[in-house]
Scaffold this motif. Structure first.
Motif, PDB file in Angstrom:
ATOM      1  N   ASN A 107       0.829  -1.208   0.000  1.00 35.34           N
ATOM      2  CA  ASN A 107       0.000   0.000   0.000  1.00 35.34           C
ATOM      3  C   ASN A 107       0.859   1.252   0.000  1.00 35.34           C
ATOM      4  O   ASN A 107       0.570   2.210  -0.715  1.00 35.34           O
ATOM      5  N   LEU A 108       1.912   1.244   0.806  1.00 31.46           N
ATOM      6  CA  LEU A 108       2.766   2.421   0.936  1.00 31.46           C
ATOM      7  C   LEU A 108       3.492   2.738  -0.373  1.00 31.46           C
ATOM      8  O   LEU A 108       3.578   3.900  -0.778  1.00 31.46           O
ATOM      9  N   VAL A 109       3.984   1.721  -1.058  1.00 26.29           N
ATOM     10  CA  VAL A 109       4.664   1.947  -2.341  1.00 26.29           C
ATOM     11  C   VAL A 109       3.710   2.633  -3.319  1.00 26.29           C
ATOM     12  O   VAL A 109       4.056   3.647  -3.937  1.00 26.29           O
ATOM     13  N   PHE A 110       2.512   2.097  -3.449  1.00 26.04           N
ATOM     14  CA  PHE A 110       1.579   2.663  -4.421  1.00 26.04           C
ATOM     15  C   PHE A 110       1.067   4.039  -3.996  1.00 26.04           C
ATOM     16  O   PHE A 110       0.873   4.916  -4.849  1.00 26.04           O
ATOM     17  N   ARG A 111       0.888   4.261  -2.724  1.00 21.34           N
ATOM     18  CA  ARG A 111       0.474   5.597  -2.261  1.00 21.34           C
ATOM     19  C   ARG A 111       1.576   6.616  -2.519  1.00 21.34           C
ATOM     20  O   ARG A 111       1.314   7.738  -2.937  1.00 21.34           O
ATOM     21  N   LYS A 112       2.826   6.232  -2.266  1.00 22.02           N
ATOM     22  CA  LYS A 112       3.947   7.138  -2.537  1.00 22.02           C
ATOM     23  C   LYS A 112       4.039   7.431  -4.039  1.00 22.02           C
ATOM     24  O   LYS A 112       4.333   8.556  -4.432  1.00 22.02           O
ATOM     25  N   ALA A 113       3.794   6.431  -4.860  1.00 22.63           N
ATOM     26  CA  ALA A 113       3.820   6.633  -6.311  1.00 22.63           C
ATOM     27  C   ALA A 113       2.719   7.614  -6.727  1.00 22.63           C
ATOM     28  O   ALA A 113       2.942   8.492  -7.572  1.00 22.63           O
ATOM     29  N   LYS A 114       1.556   7.494  -6.120  1.00 20.75           N
ATOM     30  CA  LYS A 114       0.435   8.377  -6.470  1.00 20.75           C
ATOM     31  C   LYS A 114       0.738   9.841  -6.164  1.00 20.75           C
ATOM     32  O   LYS A 114       0.313  10.716  -6.905  1.00 20.75           O
ATOM     33  N   VAL A 115       1.463  10.097  -5.095  1.00 23.31           N
ATOM     34  CA  VAL A 115       1.763  11.496  -4.749  1.00 23.31           C
ATOM     35  C   VAL A 115       3.047  11.976  -5.422  1.00 23.31           C
ATOM     36  O   VAL A 115       3.487  13.092  -5.183  1.00 23.31           O
ATOM     37  N   GLY A 116       3.646  11.139  -6.244  1.00 22.34           N
ATOM     38  CA  GLY A 116       4.791  11.561  -7.034  1.00 22.34           C
ATOM     39  C   GLY A 116       6.140  11.429  -6.364  1.00 22.34           C
ATOM     40  O   GLY A 116       7.122  11.996  -6.837  1.00 22.34           O
ATOM     41  N   GLU A 117       6.231  10.670  -5.287  1.00 19.37           N
ATOM     42  CA  GLU A 117       7.517  10.521  -4.605  1.00 19.37           C
ATOM     43  C   GLU A 117       8.563   9.807  -5.449  1.00 19.37           C
ATOM     44  O   GLU A 117       9.751   9.934  -5.195  1.00 19.37           O
ATOM     45  N   TYR A 118       8.126   9.048  -6.422  1.00 24.73           N
ATOM     46  CA  TYR A 118       9.068   8.330  -7.277  1.00 24.73           C
ATOM     47  C   TYR A 118       9.172   8.992  -8.654  1.00 24.73           C
ATOM     48  O   TYR A 118       9.652   8.383  -9.602  1.00 24.73           O
ATOM     49  N   GLY A 119       8.739  10.224  -8.725  1.00 27.09           N
ATOM     50  CA  GLY A 119       8.744  10.953  -9.985  1.00 27.09           C
ATOM     51  C   GLY A 119       7.372  10.901 -10.641  1.00 27.09           C
ATOM     52  O   GLY A 119       6.531  10.087 -10.281  1.00 27.09           O
ATOM     53  N   GLN A 120       7.178  11.796 -11.566  1.00 19.98           N
ATOM     54  CA  GLN A 120       5.893  11.846 -12.257  1.00 19.98           C
ATOM     55  C   GLN A 120       5.823  10.789 -13.337  1.00 19.98           C
ATOM     56  O   GLN A 120       6.826  10.472 -13.985  1.00 19.98           O
ATOM     57  N   VAL A 121       4.624  10.265 -13.522  1.00 24.23           N
ATOM     58  CA  VAL A 121       4.377   9.317 -14.595  1.00 24.23           C
ATOM     59  C   VAL A 121       3.812  10.129 -15.754  1.00 24.23           C
ATOM     60  O   VAL A 121       2.748  10.725 -15.636  1.00 24.23           O
ATOM     61  N   TYR A 122       4.548  10.178 -16.838  1.00 25.33           N
ATOM     62  CA  TYR A 122       4.111  11.001 -17.963  1.00 25.33           C
ATOM     63  C   TYR A 122       3.328  10.181 -18.973  1.00 25.33           C
ATOM     64  O   TYR A 122       2.116  10.176 -18.971  1.00 25.33           O
ATOM     65  N   ASP A 123       4.017   9.449 -19.794  1.00 30.27           N
ATOM     66  CA  ASP A 123       3.311   8.744 -20.858  1.00 30.27           C
ATOM     67  C   ASP A 123       3.564   7.241 -20.811  1.00 30.27           C
ATOM     68  O   ASP A 123       3.261   6.535 -21.758  1.00 30.27           O
ATOM     69  N   ARG A 124       4.141   6.767 -19.724  1.00 22.71           N
ATOM     70  CA  ARG A 124       4.504   5.349 -19.687  1.00 22.71           C
ATOM     71  C   ARG A 124       4.298   4.801 -18.274  1.00 22.71           C
ATOM     72  O   ARG A 124       4.821   5.336 -17.304  1.00 22.71           O
ATOM     73  N   LEU A 125       3.526   3.762 -18.203  1.00 23.07           N
ATOM     74  CA  LEU A 125       3.393   3.013 -16.958  1.00 23.07           C
ATOM     75  C   LEU A 125       3.419   1.545 -17.335  1.00 23.07           C
ATOM     76  O   LEU A 125       2.539   1.057 -18.044  1.00 23.07           O
ATOM     77  N   ASP A 126       4.469   0.872 -16.885  1.00 24.87           N
ATOM     78  CA  ASP A 126       4.600  -0.547 -17.184  1.00 24.87           C
ATOM     79  C   ASP A 126       5.291  -1.245 -16.024  1.00 24.87           C
ATOM     80  O   ASP A 126       5.565  -0.625 -14.988  1.00 24.87           O
ATOM     81  N   GLY A 127       5.565  -2.508 -16.199  1.00 24.35           N
ATOM     82  CA  GLY A 127       6.181  -3.301 -15.142  1.00 24.35           C
ATOM     83  C   GLY A 127       7.511  -2.752 -14.675  1.00 24.35           C
ATOM     84  O   GLY A 127       7.805  -2.737 -13.478  1.00 24.35           O
ATOM     85  N   GLN A 128       8.315  -2.276 -15.599  1.00 24.30           N
ATOM     86  CA  GLN A 128       9.622  -1.731 -15.215  1.00 24.30           C
ATOM     87  C   GLN A 128       9.477  -0.495 -14.332  1.00 24.30           C
ATOM     88  O   GLN A 128      10.229  -0.327 -13.379  1.00 24.30           O
TER      89      GLN A 128
END
Length: 153
Positions: free
Chosen positions: A77-98
């Protein structure tokens, strides 16, 4: 319960099950579905043009289960919540397994660093405790030695 957890330290202190526990208790399909649900959720959240296919979602969830079976559901849950608020950088045009696995790798580094810090703090407190015991024991030994010398005279 997971919503209130915002740091790896809180994850460590939680009594929530690990991915491996869930696999053993409810089966691999249930654990797989739990992680896939988060991946689908993040795909919908970022709303990009190139979404992940069902097979990409399945394989990414499978890899997360294989690589991090000791992660608690609060870690996931924490990984995905951090991703949602942009802690791992913004997701622009690509979201995949990598991309998702890179979030987990970064979280893993942060988690290990926090665990190391906690371990050092705990070790230092043990040293302090042991030192205090030693000082008390030495004080008592000195008192007994003085008492012995007095009795010798």
């Amino acid at each position: 319960m997971c919503r209130s957890i915002t740091t790896p330290t809180q994850v460590f202190d939680s009594s929530l099950p690990t991915v491996g526990d869930i696999k053993r208790s409810y089966g691999e399909d249930f654990a797989q579905a739990y992680i896939e649900t988060w991946i689908v959720n993040i795909c919908e959240f970022v709303n990009i043009g190139k979404n992940m296919s069902p097979s990409q979602i399945y394989e990414t969830a499978s890899m997360i289960m294989d690589i991090y079976p000791y992660y608690k559901i609060s870690d996931i849950n924490l990984v995905f919540r951090k991703a949602k608020v942009g802690e791992y950088g913004q997701v622009y045009d690509r979201l995949d397994g990598q991309v998702i696995l890179s979030w987990f790798a970064r979280y893993h580094k942060d988690r290990c660093a926090e665990a190391e810090t906690l371990s050092i703090v705990e070790g230092n407190s043990m040293k302090e405790r042991d030192t205090q015991i030693d000082e008390k024991v030495m004080k008592r030994i000195n008192e007994l030695e003085l008492q012995y010398k007095r009795n010798q005279r």
